[in-house]
Design a protein around this motif. Structure first.
Motif, PDB file in Angstrom:
ATOM      1  N   PRO A  24       0.728  -1.171   0.067  1.00 47.22           N
ATOM      2  CA  PRO A  24       0.124  -0.004   0.022  1.00 47.22           C
ATOM      3  C   PRO A  24       1.084   1.042   0.005  1.00 47.22           C
ATOM      4  O   PRO A  24       1.944   1.215   0.497  1.00 47.22           O
ATOM      5  N   GLU A  25       0.411   2.170  -0.692  1.00 49.23           N
ATOM      6  CA  GLU A  25       1.012   3.636  -0.678  1.00 49.23           C
ATOM      7  C   GLU A  25       1.570   4.105   0.617  1.00 49.23           C
ATOM      8  O   GLU A  25       2.505   4.841   0.980  1.00 49.23           O
ATOM      9  N   GLU A  26       0.377   3.966   1.626  1.00 48.24           N
ATOM     10  CA  GLU A  26       0.777   4.513   2.916  1.00 48.24           C
ATOM     11  C   GLU A  26       1.721   3.478   3.950  1.00 48.24           C
ATOM     12  O   GLU A  26       1.837   3.850   5.240  1.00 48.24           O
ATOM     13  N   ALA A  27       2.107   2.446   3.444  1.00 46.81           N
ATOM     14  CA  ALA A  27       2.774   1.599   4.261  1.00 46.81           C
ATOM     15  C   ALA A  27       3.977   2.147   4.460  1.00 46.81           C
ATOM     16  O   ALA A  27       4.917   3.041   3.778  1.00 46.81           O
ATOM     17  N   VAL A  28       4.631   1.809   5.540  1.00 42.72           N
ATOM     18  CA  VAL A  28       5.961   2.481   6.223  1.00 42.72           C
ATOM     19  C   VAL A  28       7.122   1.434   5.714  1.00 42.72           C
ATOM     20  O   VAL A  28       7.257   0.292   6.417  1.00 42.72           O
ATOM     21  N   THR A  29       7.889   1.938   4.925  1.00 39.37           N
ATOM     22  CA  THR A  29       8.911   0.956   4.063  1.00 39.37           C
ATOM     23  C   THR A  29       9.959   0.547   5.263  1.00 39.37           C
ATOM     24  O   THR A  29      10.380  -0.610   5.609  1.00 39.37           O
ATOM     25  N   PRO A  30      10.547   1.495   6.335  1.00 40.07           N
ATOM     26  CA  PRO A  30      11.490   0.877   7.297  1.00 40.07           C
ATOM     27  C   PRO A  30      10.701  -0.046   8.132  1.00 40.07           C
ATOM     28  O   PRO A  30      11.349  -0.720   8.636  1.00 40.07           O
ATOM     29  N   LEU A  31       9.508   0.094   8.296  1.00 39.51           N
ATOM     30  CA  LEU A  31       8.631  -0.901   9.237  1.00 39.51           C
ATOM     31  C   LEU A  31       8.753  -2.248   8.624  1.00 39.51           C
ATOM     32  O   LEU A  31       9.109  -3.410   9.342  1.00 39.51           O
ATOM     33  N   ILE A  32       8.551  -2.263   7.360  1.00 39.55           N
ATOM     34  CA  ILE A  32       8.636  -3.519   6.642  1.00 39.55           C
ATOM     35  C   ILE A  32      10.166  -4.313   6.288  1.00 39.55           C
ATOM     36  O   ILE A  32      10.228  -5.314   6.825  1.00 39.55           O
ATOM     37  N   ARG A  33      11.091  -3.317   6.377  1.00 41.84           N
ATOM     38  CA  ARG A  33      12.402  -3.724   6.553  1.00 41.84           C
ATOM     39  C   ARG A  33      12.695  -4.280   7.809  1.00 41.84           C
ATOM     40  O   ARG A  33      13.258  -5.323   7.887  1.00 41.84           O
ATOM     41  N   GLY A  34      12.431  -3.500   8.965  1.00 41.14           N
ATOM     42  CA  GLY A  34      12.519  -4.081  10.287  1.00 41.14           C
ATOM     43  C   GLY A  34      12.102  -5.427  10.485  1.00 41.14           C
ATOM     44  O   GLY A  34      12.590  -6.193  11.305  1.00 41.14           O
ATOM     45  N   VAL A  35      10.734  -5.680  10.100  1.00 44.57           N
ATOM     46  CA  VAL A  35      10.096  -6.874  10.289  1.00 44.57           C
ATOM     47  C   VAL A  35      10.988  -7.891   9.537  1.00 44.57           C
ATOM     48  O   VAL A  35      11.026  -9.085  10.180  1.00 44.57           O
ATOM     49  N   ALA A  36      11.492  -7.623   8.366  1.00 39.69           N
ATOM     50  CA  ALA A  36      12.163  -8.624   7.696  1.00 39.69           C
ATOM     51  C   ALA A  36      13.347  -8.892   8.618  1.00 39.69           C
ATOM     52  O   ALA A  36      13.633 -10.317   8.435  1.00 39.69           O
ATOM     53  N   VAL A  37      14.020  -8.099   9.175  1.00 36.37           N
ATOM     54  CA  VAL A  37      15.364  -8.441   9.908  1.00 36.37           C
ATOM     55  C   VAL A  37      15.086  -9.133  11.053  1.00 36.37           C
ATOM     56  O   VAL A  37      15.639 -10.254  11.111  1.00 36.37           O
ATOM     57  N   LEU A  38      13.889  -8.808  11.637  1.00 41.34           N
ATOM     58  CA  LEU A  38      13.604  -9.714  12.918  1.00 41.34           C
ATOM     59  C   LEU A  38      13.259 -11.186  12.296  1.00 41.34           C
ATOM     60  O   LEU A  38      13.658 -12.196  12.910  1.00 41.34           O
ATOM     61  N   GLU A  39      12.423 -11.294  11.239  1.00 45.15           N
ATOM     62  CA  GLU A  39      11.989 -12.784  10.919  1.00 45.15           C
ATOM     63  C   GLU A  39      13.345 -13.462  10.478  1.00 45.15           C
ATOM     64  O   GLU A  39      13.363 -14.717  10.545  1.00 45.15           O
ATOM     65  N   GLU A  40      14.169 -12.773   9.624  1.00 36.95           N
ATOM     66  CA  GLU A  40      15.425 -13.519   9.505  1.00 36.95           C
ATOM     67  C   GLU A  40      16.274 -14.141  10.585  1.00 36.95           C
ATOM     68  O   GLU A  40      16.777 -15.133  10.713  1.00 36.95           O
ATOM     69  N   LEU A  41      16.366 -13.110  11.597  1.00 42.82           N
ATOM     70  CA  LEU A  41      17.271 -13.515  12.846  1.00 42.82           C
ATOM     71  C   LEU A  41      16.353 -14.686  13.499  1.00 42.82           C
ATOM     72  O   LEU A  41      17.011 -15.377  14.234  1.00 42.82           O
ATOM     73  N   THR A  42      15.114 -14.580  13.448  1.00 43.33           N
ATOM     74  CA  THR A  42      14.246 -15.716  14.163  1.00 43.33           C
ATOM     75  C   THR A  42      14.585 -16.856  13.468  1.00 43.33           C
ATOM     76  O   THR A  42      14.714 -17.982  14.115  1.00 43.33           O
ATOM     77  N   ALA A  43      14.641 -16.878  12.146  1.00 39.23           N
ATOM     78  CA  ALA A  43      14.640 -18.067  11.312  1.00 39.23           C
ATOM     79  C   ALA A  43      16.125 -18.699  11.525  1.00 39.23           C
ATOM     80  O   ALA A  43      16.302 -20.004  11.518  1.00 39.23           O
ATOM     81  N   ALA A  44      16.965 -17.793  11.663  1.00 42.29           N
ATOM     82  CA  ALA A  44      18.469 -18.393  11.887  1.00 42.29           C
ATOM     83  C   ALA A  44      18.725 -18.788  13.446  1.00 42.29           C
ATOM     84  O   ALA A  44      19.651 -19.229  13.579  1.00 42.29           O
ATOM     85  N   GLY A  45      17.701 -18.800  14.168  1.00 42.25           N
ATOM     86  CA  GLY A  45      18.099 -19.220  15.820  1.00 42.25           C
ATOM     87  C   GLY A  45      18.398 -18.273  16.482  1.00 42.25           C
ATOM     88  O   GLY A  45      18.688 -18.408  17.881  1.00 42.25           O
TER      89      GLY A  45
END
Length: 538
Positions: free
Chosen positions: A16-37
């Protein structure tokens, strides 16, 4: 390590146009950290997320400021504080609090592991685990995501899937036939036809229960029964008994343990029927002010939109399972427009869902933000980074000790040794008789006595104990209690020094404040980590 694709939104959805791009990126980092243990280097995060290194560094710096990660050399490491995000979902859900004791009692009765799971799109996530301590143990953690077709609960949840859900499932199967996007399970050794799961779903709809006969990995079997919400008749969660083929076959689970599981499920549904409405606790306070102050202090290294977006998730909790936009803004202190953009972003990422009543609820996917790697972490591991900081600060050996299960010995469970020519070195696992002749013993035993009898001795009143020659001649020890969420002392934080290096007065004046501060930090980590998951003490 090759990049791993994590589906953060529906395949056909547009940002969506109003989505917060830094928040999307931060979530991706947290999910990668989670998947990596729970631990990844910045360069590994850069490769896994496809983000620029400078962006990764700023995200990690922001998460470190929020105490969601800590920096260990070149690695970013998840900390227990990040579990407050998953805790918000579990508290809002209420099912672990309402049904967890029934699951624990069933596990004790059957001497088998029992789990509660909820649906997460075309997968399942565990929300409660009662495991047995054996050599052949089950390692699923709260928050772990499993593909529905390789589990016993999956067919039961699939009985409620819409056509869109089935389409999403088939698309996921086509792009990831070996389930490599599910780090909690081994890759599928063989790709079963879609028709197999369809038939299992039809069978589950007819029977009202379902089996897993070694679909996850060889030897693992499970039987599941649905727990229905008495208000709607839909599945609230699924309860499962999980075992190993050395103890039960799948058919044996069905014939011998399913009747008792169904009785327990009926009791759970009665508990849901009789549960009073949840009384909302206090919402988080001062978050908007804190993020603003952090931005002023750290400058461009602090991504304020990411920090504010993550605080939106903590607006939810017990008694706050469904919130309007206005309620989210009020709970966090954020501007209504800021809260709205965060919720739009989370809706896109499937971390929140909108209800027909124009309110928002958290989804089980919130548990993907750091929860599983930390679930069930022993107290010693929670304490280790704090012990290192303490030792660096006071330049003395620091350690954690607890009573053994029998209660007649004290065991060193974690320690960091100071760098001195003449230093105190207490090996891990060291045991001593549990007596009040020692500082650690006095903290552990007198606090237990005070808890039982409603009073304490002078050391208990002061909140510390000091003793000479506890471990050996010439060694002076200072200890303070570590308390759990109920206020019960479960461990002692201690430091030992040579009597020639520090006087008793110096220990109290110089070392005690540092120990007390460290104990507070350890307790904060413990209280967050243990809200919905047991934390082993020894």
């Amino acid at each position: 390590m090759p990049a791993r694709t994590i589906p953060t939104a529906a395949p056909d959805s547009q940002v969506p146009e109003e989505a917060v791009t830094p928040l999307i990126r931060g979530v991706a980092v947290l999910e990668e950290l989670t998947a990596a243990g729970g631990t990844m280097s910045a360069s590994a995060l850069e490769r896994a997320t496809g983000l620029a290194r400078s962006t990764v560094d700023r995200i990690v710096a922001t998460l470190a400021r929020m105490e969601y990660v800590r920096l260990d050399g070149r690695d970013a490491v998840l900390t227990p504080h990040v579990m407050e995000l998953g805790n918000a979902y579990l508290a809002a859900l209420r099912l672990p609090a309402l049904l967890g004791r029934r699951a624990d009692a069933l596990a004790d009765e059957l001497d088998e592991s029992v789990s509660l799971a909820v649906a997460d799109r075309d997968g399942i996530r565990f929300i409660h685990q009662a495991t047995r301590r054996r050599a052949m143990s089950l390692s699923f953690r709260i928050g772990d995501l499993l593909p529905a077709e390789r589990t016993a609960p999956g067919p039961l949840f699939a009985t409620q899937w819409t056509d869109a859900d089935w389409t999403h499932w088939r698309a996921r199967r086509a792009t990831d036939p070996q389930d490599r996007a599910f780090p909690a399970v081994p890759p599928a050794p063989e790709v079963r036809p879609d028709a197999d799961f369809v038939r299992r779903t039809e069978r589950a709809a007819a029977d009202g229960w379902s089996l897993d006969d070694q679909l996850i990995e060889p030897g693992l079997v499970a039987v599941s029964a649905p727990v229905r919400d008495p208000r709607t008749g839909r599945l609230a969660c699924v309860a499962s008994v999980v075992s190993h083929t050395s103890r039960h076959t799948a058919a044996d689970l069905r014939d011998t343990l399913l009747p008792r599981l169904r009785t327990a499920v009926a009791e759970m549904e009665q508990d849901l029927r009789q549960a009073p409405p949840a009384a909302p606790g206090p919402p988080p306070a001062g978050l908007a002010v804190w993020t603003g102050a952090s931005k002023q202090e750290l400058g461009r290294e602090f991504i304020e939109s990411l920090a504010r977006g993550l605080t939106v998730l903590t607006a939810f909790g017990e008694g706050r399972d469904s919130l309007t936009l206005t309620e989210v803004a009020k709970a966090t202190g954020l501007a209504r427009a800021t809260a709205r953009r965060a919720l739009i972003t989370y809706d896109h990422l499937n971390l929140v869902a909108q209800t027909p009543h124009r309110t928002f609820t958290l989804t089980p996917r919130v548990l993907s933000l750091g929860f599983p790697p930390l679930a069930g972490t022993p107290l010693a591991r929670l304490a280790e980074p704090h012990l290192r900081i303490l030792t660096d600060r006071i330049r003395e050996t620091a350690y954690l000790a607890a009573l053994t299960e029998t209660g007649d010995e004290i065991q060193c469970t974690a320690r960091v040794t100071a760098h001195h020519v003449m230093r105190v070195d207490i090996p891990l696992g060291t045991r001593r008789p549990a007596t009040t002749d020692t500082a650690v013993g006095r903290v552990l035993l007198s606090h237990a006595h005070a808890h039982a009898h409603g009073h304490g001795d002078s050391d208990d009143d002061l909140g510390y104990a000091l003793a000479d020659e506890e471990w050996e001649q010439g060694v002076r020890t200072l200890a303070v209690p570590i308390r759990d969420r109920t206020g019960r002392t479960i461990a002692a934080l201690a430091t030992s020094t040579h009597t020639a290096r520090r006087t008793a007065e110096d220990c109290v004046d110089t070392l005690l404040p540092a120990l007390t501060t460290t104990a507070t930090h350890i307790e904060a980590a413990l209280h967050t980590a243990s809200r919905f998951t047991p934390v082993p003490v020894t």
